[in-house]
Design a protein around this motif. Structure first.
Motif, PDB file in Angstrom:
ATOM      1  N   LEU A   1      14.756 -20.614   4.198  1.00 26.09           N
ATOM      2  CA  LEU A   1      13.497 -20.480   3.464  1.00 26.09           C
ATOM      3  C   LEU A   1      12.770 -21.815   3.329  1.00 26.09           C
ATOM      4  CD1 LEU A   1      14.654 -17.979   0.726  1.00 26.09           C
ATOM      5  CD2 LEU A   1      12.843 -17.576   2.401  1.00 26.09           C
ATOM      6  N   ALA A   2      13.522 -22.911   3.241  1.00 21.66           N
ATOM      7  CA  ALA A   2      12.908 -24.233   3.077  1.00 21.66           C
ATOM      8  C   ALA A   2      12.084 -24.643   4.304  1.00 21.66           C
ATOM      9  CB  ALA A   2      13.991 -25.275   2.800  1.00 21.66           C
ATOM     10  N   ARG A   3      12.345 -24.015   5.453  1.00 20.09           N
ATOM     11  CA  ARG A   3      11.582 -24.341   6.665  1.00 20.09           C
ATOM     12  C   ARG A   3      10.236 -23.605   6.730  1.00 20.09           C
ATOM     13  NH1 ARG A   3      16.294 -23.888  11.098  1.00 20.09           N
ATOM     14  NH2 ARG A   3      17.566 -25.599  10.355  1.00 20.09           N
ATOM     15  N   LEU A   4      10.060 -22.592   5.878  1.00 23.66           N
ATOM     16  CA  LEU A   4       8.774 -21.887   5.840  1.00 23.66           C
ATOM     17  C   LEU A   4       7.746 -22.745   5.105  1.00 23.66           C
ATOM     18  CD1 LEU A   4       9.765 -18.213   4.928  1.00 23.66           C
ATOM     19  CD2 LEU A   4       9.184 -19.111   7.178  1.00 23.66           C
ATOM     20  N   ASP A   5       6.485 -22.600   5.481  1.00 30.60           N
ATOM     21  CA  ASP A   5       5.428 -23.332   4.787  1.00 30.60           C
ATOM     22  C   ASP A   5       5.223 -22.737   3.389  1.00 30.60           C
ATOM     23  OD1 ASP A   5       2.806 -21.468   4.885  1.00 30.60           O
ATOM     24  OD2 ASP A   5       3.996 -21.208   6.722  1.00 30.60           O
ATOM     25  N   LYS A   6       4.537 -23.478   2.519  1.00 26.99           N
ATOM     26  CA  LYS A   6       4.379 -23.058   1.119  1.00 26.99           C
ATOM     27  C   LYS A   6       3.608 -21.743   0.990  1.00 26.99           C
ATOM     28  CE  LYS A   6       0.335 -25.905   0.135  1.00 26.99           C
ATOM     29  NZ  LYS A   6      -0.258 -26.935  -0.693  1.00 26.99           N
ATOM     30  N   HIS A   7       2.683 -21.456   1.915  1.00 26.34           N
ATOM     31  CA  HIS A   7       1.925 -20.202   1.858  1.00 26.34           C
ATOM     32  C   HIS A   7       2.835 -19.013   2.179  1.00 26.34           C
ATOM     33  CE1 HIS A   7      -1.788 -22.383   1.315  1.00 26.34           C
ATOM     34  NE2 HIS A   7      -1.540 -23.106   2.403  1.00 26.34           N
ATOM     35  N   SER A   8       3.737 -19.187   3.129  1.00 21.59           N
ATOM     36  CA  SER A   8       4.686 -18.123   3.475  1.00 21.59           C
ATOM     37  C   SER A   8       5.595 -17.814   2.293  1.00 21.59           C
ATOM     38  CB  SER A   8       5.543 -18.528   4.681  1.00 21.59           C
ATOM     39  OG  SER A   8       4.751 -18.653   5.843  1.00 21.59           O
ATOM     40  N   ILE A   9       6.097 -18.859   1.648  1.00 21.62           N
ATOM     41  CA  ILE A   9       6.976 -18.683   0.483  1.00 21.62           C
ATOM     42  C   ILE A   9       6.227 -17.957  -0.633  1.00 21.62           C
ATOM     43  CG2 ILE A   9       8.243 -19.878  -1.350  1.00 21.62           C
ATOM     44  CD1 ILE A   9       9.685 -20.074   1.266  1.00 21.62           C
ATOM     45  N   LYS A  10       4.991 -18.345  -0.864  1.00 20.77           N
ATOM     46  CA  LYS A  10       4.182 -17.718  -1.925  1.00 20.77           C
ATOM     47  C   LYS A  10       3.969 -16.225  -1.636  1.00 20.77           C
ATOM     48  CE  LYS A  10      -0.141 -18.267  -4.419  1.00 20.77           C
ATOM     49  NZ  LYS A  10      -1.392 -19.014  -4.560  1.00 20.77           N
ATOM     50  N   ARG A  11       3.751 -15.872  -0.362  1.00 21.02           N
ATOM     51  CA  ARG A  11       3.541 -14.480   0.019  1.00 21.02           C
ATOM     52  C   ARG A  11       4.833 -13.655  -0.137  1.00 21.02           C
ATOM     53  NH1 ARG A  11       0.498 -17.229   4.562  1.00 21.02           N
ATOM     54  NH2 ARG A  11      -1.645 -17.152   3.827  1.00 21.02           N
ATOM     55  N   LEU A  12       5.962 -14.268   0.139  1.00 21.63           N
ATOM     56  CA  LEU A  12       7.255 -13.567   0.053  1.00 21.63           C
ATOM     57  C   LEU A  12       7.823 -13.521  -1.375  1.00 21.63           C
ATOM     58  CD1 LEU A  12       9.519 -14.628   3.038  1.00 21.63           C
ATOM     59  CD2 LEU A  12       8.666 -12.357   2.520  1.00 21.63           C
ATOM     60  N   ASP A  13       7.477 -14.482  -2.176  1.00 22.79           N
ATOM     61  CA  ASP A  13       8.094 -14.672  -3.485  1.00 22.79           C
ATOM     62  C   ASP A  13       8.203 -13.403  -4.347  1.00 22.79           C
ATOM     63  OD1 ASP A  13       9.355 -16.525  -5.333  1.00 22.79           O
ATOM     64  OD2 ASP A  13       7.569 -16.182  -6.589  1.00 22.79           O
TER      65      ASP A  13
ATOM     66  N   LYS B   1       0.833  -1.206   0.000  1.00 20.83           N
ATOM     67  CA  LYS B   1       0.000   0.000   0.000  1.00 20.83           C
ATOM     68  C   LYS B   1       0.862   1.249   0.000  1.00 20.83           C
ATOM     69  CE  LYS B   1      -3.806  -1.604   2.940  1.00 20.83           C
ATOM     70  NZ  LYS B   1      -4.471  -1.337   4.200  1.00 20.83           N
ATOM     71  N   LEU B   2       0.589   2.144  -0.924  1.00 22.47           N
ATOM     72  CA  LEU B   2       1.200   3.474  -0.951  1.00 22.47           C
ATOM     73  C   LEU B   2       2.722   3.456  -0.798  1.00 22.47           C
ATOM     74  CD1 LEU B   2      -1.447   5.228   1.308  1.00 22.47           C
ATOM     75  CD2 LEU B   2      -1.313   5.322  -1.189  1.00 22.47           C
ATOM     76  N   GLY B   3       3.374   2.540  -1.493  1.00 16.49           N
ATOM     77  CA  GLY B   3       4.830   2.483  -1.474  1.00 16.49           C
ATOM     78  C   GLY B   3       5.434   1.723  -0.316  1.00 16.49           C
ATOM     79  N   TYR B   4       4.599   1.187   0.554  1.00 14.22           N
ATOM     80  CA  TYR B   4       5.077   0.383   1.685  1.00 14.22           C
ATOM     81  C   TYR B   4       4.557  -1.036   1.540  1.00 14.22           C
ATOM     82  CZ  TYR B   4       6.386   4.653   4.148  1.00 14.22           C
ATOM     83  OH  TYR B   4       6.962   5.840   4.506  1.00 14.22           O
ATOM     84  N   VAL B   5       5.323  -1.984   2.042  1.00 15.17           N
ATOM     85  CA  VAL B   5       4.864  -3.367   2.123  1.00 15.17           C
ATOM     86  C   VAL B   5       4.655  -3.662   3.608  1.00 15.17           C
ATOM     87  CG1 VAL B   5       5.499  -5.784   1.752  1.00 15.17           C
ATOM     88  CG2 VAL B   5       6.048  -4.073   0.017  1.00 15.17           C
ATOM     89  N   TYR B   6       3.443  -4.052   3.950  1.00 17.44           N
ATOM     90  CA  TYR B   6       3.100  -4.364   5.334  1.00 17.44           C
ATOM     91  C   TYR B   6       3.103  -5.884   5.491  1.00 17.44           C
ATOM     92  CZ  TYR B   6       1.786   0.506   5.501  1.00 17.44           C
ATOM     93  OH  TYR B   6       1.820   1.890   5.444  1.00 17.44           O
ATOM     94  N   ILE B   7       3.907  -6.355   6.420  1.00 17.92           N
ATOM     95  CA  ILE B   7       4.066  -7.792   6.615  1.00 17.92           C
ATOM     96  C   ILE B   7       3.609  -8.161   8.024  1.00 17.92           C
ATOM     97  CG2 ILE B   7       5.683  -9.735   6.629  1.00 17.92           C
ATOM     98  CD1 ILE B   7       7.531  -8.028   4.851  1.00 17.92           C
ATOM     99  N   GLU B   8       2.716  -9.143   8.082  1.00 15.91           N
ATOM    100  CA  GLU B   8       2.330  -9.720   9.359  1.00 15.91           C
ATOM    101  C   GLU B   8       2.985 -11.097   9.420  1.00 15.91           C
ATOM    102  OE1 GLU B   8      -1.587 -11.174  11.911  1.00 15.91           O
ATOM    103  OE2 GLU B   8      -1.851 -10.433   9.865  1.00 15.91           O
TER     104      GLU B   8
END
Length: 170
Positions: A154-166, A100-107
């Protein structure tokens, strides 16, 4: 060949202490510095080597070649100060990513050095510079407040986390 003089500290003559106010202090070379700042020269590759010791006005006093040269309580004081300054929880899961508006917000779900897990929200500006691969398997995230978050593998993250970060991995 002689090593260049870069102001290495004679740790045998140094006395680190904690003030009543909670600051880290140093007695060294006949001087008392009641509030010092410790900075890692090589924070990623060699986090416990070449630690710059500066006074509260940012004037460098000396450099600790290796934290392991310190003994007992002296070593504990320096490590505690570095841990506080370089707070960097381990990322366990990426729960959401919003642009949003030039920022990436990560939870994310993170774990601190004592093993406590909790949710953390952060804002990242300029993702090209502030989400960086450290190696083939690890990355670091710097938020707008200067905090660091580390994905050790990165391999220890679940597939949804990887997809969000990709989209942000360069």
């Amino acid at each position: 060949m002689e090593e260049p003089d870069i102001g290495l500290m004679d740790v045998g003559k140094a006395e680190f202490y904690v003030t009543d106010g909670g600051f880290t202090g140093l007695r060294y070379a006949g001087e008392d510095y009641p509030h010092i700042v410790l900075r890692r020269s090589l924070p990623i590759k060699e986090p416990m080597k070449y630690i710059s010791v500066a006074d509260h006005e940012n004037k460098e006093i000396a450099i600790i070649k290796e934290v392991d040269q310190l003994q007992g309580e002296q070593k504990n004081i320096v490590i505690n100060e570095l841990d506080n300054r370089y707070y960097s929880p381990k990322v366990l899961e990426i729960l959401s990513v919003k642009d949003k508006l030039g920022y990436v917000y990560i939870e994310m779900r993170v774990q601190n050095k004592s093993g406590k897990e909790y949710s953390k929200n952060c804002a990242v500006k300029d993702v090209n510079r502030n989400i960086r691969m450290l190696s083939d398997i690890s990355l670091i995230i710097f938020d707008v407040d200067g905090n660091r978050y580390v994905v050790e593998d990165l391999a220890r993250l679940d597939k949804h986390s990887i997809k969000r970060l990709d989209p942000y991995l360069f």
